[in-house]
Design an enzyme around this catalytic site. Structure first.
Site, short mmCIF file in Angstrom:
data_model
loop_
_atom_site.label_atom_id
_atom_site.label_comp_id
_atom_site.label_asym_id
_atom_site.label_seq_id
_atom_site.Cartn_x
_atom_site.Cartn_y
_atom_site.Cartn_z
N GLY A 96 -2.68 -3.49 -7.26
CA GLY A 96 -3.45 -2.38 -7.92
C GLY A 96 -4.86 -2.75 -7.75
N GLY A 97 -5.32 -3.50 -6.98
CA GLY A 97 -6.52 -3.93 -6.74
C GLY A 97 -7.21 -5.37 -7.80
CD GLU A 119 1.83 -0.66 2.00
OE1 GLU A 119 0.81 -0.10 1.81
OE2 GLU A 119 2.95 0.01 1.58
CB VAL A 133 4.18 7.28 -5.00
CG1 VAL A 133 3.77 8.57 -5.46
CG2 VAL A 133 4.13 6.28 -6.07
NE ARG A 135 6.45 -0.81 -5.11
CZ ARG A 135 5.71 0.08 -4.68
NH1 ARG A 135 6.08 1.35 -4.04
NH2 ARG A 135 4.31 -0.40 -4.59
CE LYS A 139 -0.39 3.16 -0.65
NZ LYS A 139 1.12 3.17 -0.14
CE LYS A 193 -0.39 -8.16 -2.90
NZ LYS A 193 0.48 -8.25 -3.92
CD GLU A 230 -5.49 -11.01 4.04
OE1 GLU A 230 -6.02 -9.65 3.54
OE2 GLU A 230 -4.06 -11.18 4.15
CE LYS A 231 -14.51 -11.23 9.78
NZ LYS A 231 -16.15 -11.71 9.56
#
Length: 445
Positions: A164-165, A275, A295, A292, A237, A116, A200-201
């Site tokens: 996934g957090g 995203e 879902v 990819r 989600k 990332k 990140e902010k």
């Protein structure tokens, strides 16, 4: 075009891929663990190969077993679906080394966009708006402290290998920074074998809006508009819709152009999503790129009449895209039906489905691999179905979803159907007034 495709996945996405392959005249191979022998994807594929015991690490994540299954069935391509090995650069590379086409991003692309921090720097260079934060990885806590002061609190610490957090910590003030730094690194090291962090902010009350893109072997990309994925619980989600009720024509044009710029800057081949976080002033910032199929891809298919799996396969076979961009002509909503108890902190609820009735009617689509007397194994993701409704307007799509959820019967286990029923009646949701913080104040009755 490919003659035979092995689907390196399970459940509803495996069945979804099989359907498009059959319509294209392509033979299919299902792989399955011993726990999945009764799954519908095994029944409807042309061939099926058991690749190991129930545990994912010994079956769906076991690359040698999957490659062996492809070789003994003479499959000339592998579709990874989503999850499992879909964004595993080693798997993509091994497929290439074995002269099997990986229907997804190249190993280089997965590595470039999967990290990332590196992806953010790539997007910056491409001129795509990014969230203020660290330039690359943070080398130590001393640098972390200085960066946080420069960026300004609140800040978000993120694991570069995260998902996934996991490995994420929100920090509101300097006094909490050390504990957040230590715990995020420890969690990331445990989950991913990598404790590298970036910063990140923190964007307060954002919406999570993604742009569906597709790119071909010539470096050309197009977008299929947006999906609003802001209804989330613990970064997972729950419900998605397109178009976003927050979207304007101007913002869609800007975000679509940014997504294409992001894809073409790295010569992206295949389907994927770019995203973004969008703040209350409609400023948008690149968050990550998923290399990819996703879902929630069916809602995009329904509003622009576009089979994303079919086109993904065609691109992998070297067929160029038209370059056309798409704008939704209808409205679609997807509710993820999970085998979870929403009244008990969404605890997983595996077990035998004693009765099953699927809703139908105009504008209702169900993607599922389950049926009456199917045993839901406890070893995998808890999603067992997706209910998609499509209509001329958002109001009609919501009404149609309410009716479909009322019709849906899944006996023997707990599911998230009661949650989705209440969500559809929620006043703020019906007004389109929600952010990624929506679930913080939502109470199930």
């Amino acid at each position: 075009m490919f003659k035979k495709i092995l689907i390196a996945n399970r459940g509803e996405i495996a069945l979804r891929i099989i359907r498009s392959c059959k319509e294209m005249g392509i033979k299919t191979v299902a792989v399955y663990s011993k726990a999945d022998i009764d799954s519908l994807h095994v029944r409807f594929a042309d061939e099926a190969v058991c690749i190991g015991p129930a545990a994912s690490a010994e079956s769906y994540l076991k690359i040698p077993n999957i490659i062996a299954a492809a070789e003994i069935t003479n499959a000339d391509a592998i579709h990874p679906g989503y999850g499992f090995l879909a964004e595993n650069s080693s798997f993509s590379k091994i497929c290439e080394e074995n002269q099997i086409k990986f229907i997804g991003a190249s190993a280089e692309m997965i590595e470039k966009m999967g990290d990332k921090a590196a992806a953010k720097e790539t997007m910056k260079k491409a001129g795509v708006p990014t969230i203020p934060g660290s330039k690359g990885l943070i080398k130590d806590f001393v640098q972390c402290t200085k960066l946080a002061a420069d960026v300004g609190y609140p800040i978000m610490l993120k694991a570069t290998a995260g998902g996934g957090g996991k490995g994420m910590r929100l920090v509101w003030q300097e006094d909490d920074l050390k504990d957040a730094w230590d715990s995020a690194r420890q969690e990331s090291k445990s989950a991913f074998g990598n404790d590298s962090m970036y910063m990140e902010k923190f964007i307060e009350d954002p919406r999570h809006i993604e742009i569906q893109i597709i790119g071909d072997c010539k470096g050309k990309a197009s977008h299929l508009s947006e999906r609003d994925c802001s209804i989330q619980r613990r970064h997972q989600k729950l419900t998605e819709e397109t178009p976003s009720p927050f979207m304007t024509n101007k913002l869609r044009k800007q975000m679509g152009e940014a997504a294409i710029k992001a894809a073409e800057s790295v010569n992206y081949e295949g389907v994927g999503t770019v995203e973004f976080l969008v703040d209350k002033h409609r400023n948008f910032y690149f968050m990550e790129m998923n290399t990819r199929i996703q879902v929630e891809h069916p809602i995009t298919e329904e509003v622009v009449d576009y089979d994303l799996i079919r086109e993904q396969i065609k691109v992998a076979a070297g067929i160029e895209i038209s370059g056309k961009n798409y704008t939704p002509q209808l409205h679609a909503i997807e509710c993820r039906i999970n085998a979870e108890d929403p009244y008990n902190d969404f605890r997983p609820s595996p077990g035998m489905i004693t009765s099953f009735h699927s809703p139908g009617g105009h504008g209702v689509r169900i993607d599922t691999h389950v049926y009456a007397n199917y045993m839901i194994p406890p070893f995998y993701d808890s999603m067992i179905a997706k209910v998609i409704t499509v209509a001329q307007s958002r109001e009609e799509a919501i009404s149609k979803m309410e009716r479909a959820l009322d019709e849906m019967i899944i006996g023997g286990i707990k599911t998230t159907i009661p949650f989705h029923k209440q969500l559809m009646k929620n006043e703020d949701f019906r007004k389109g007034n929600y952010t990624t913080k929506f679930m913080d104040s939502f109470t199930l009755k």
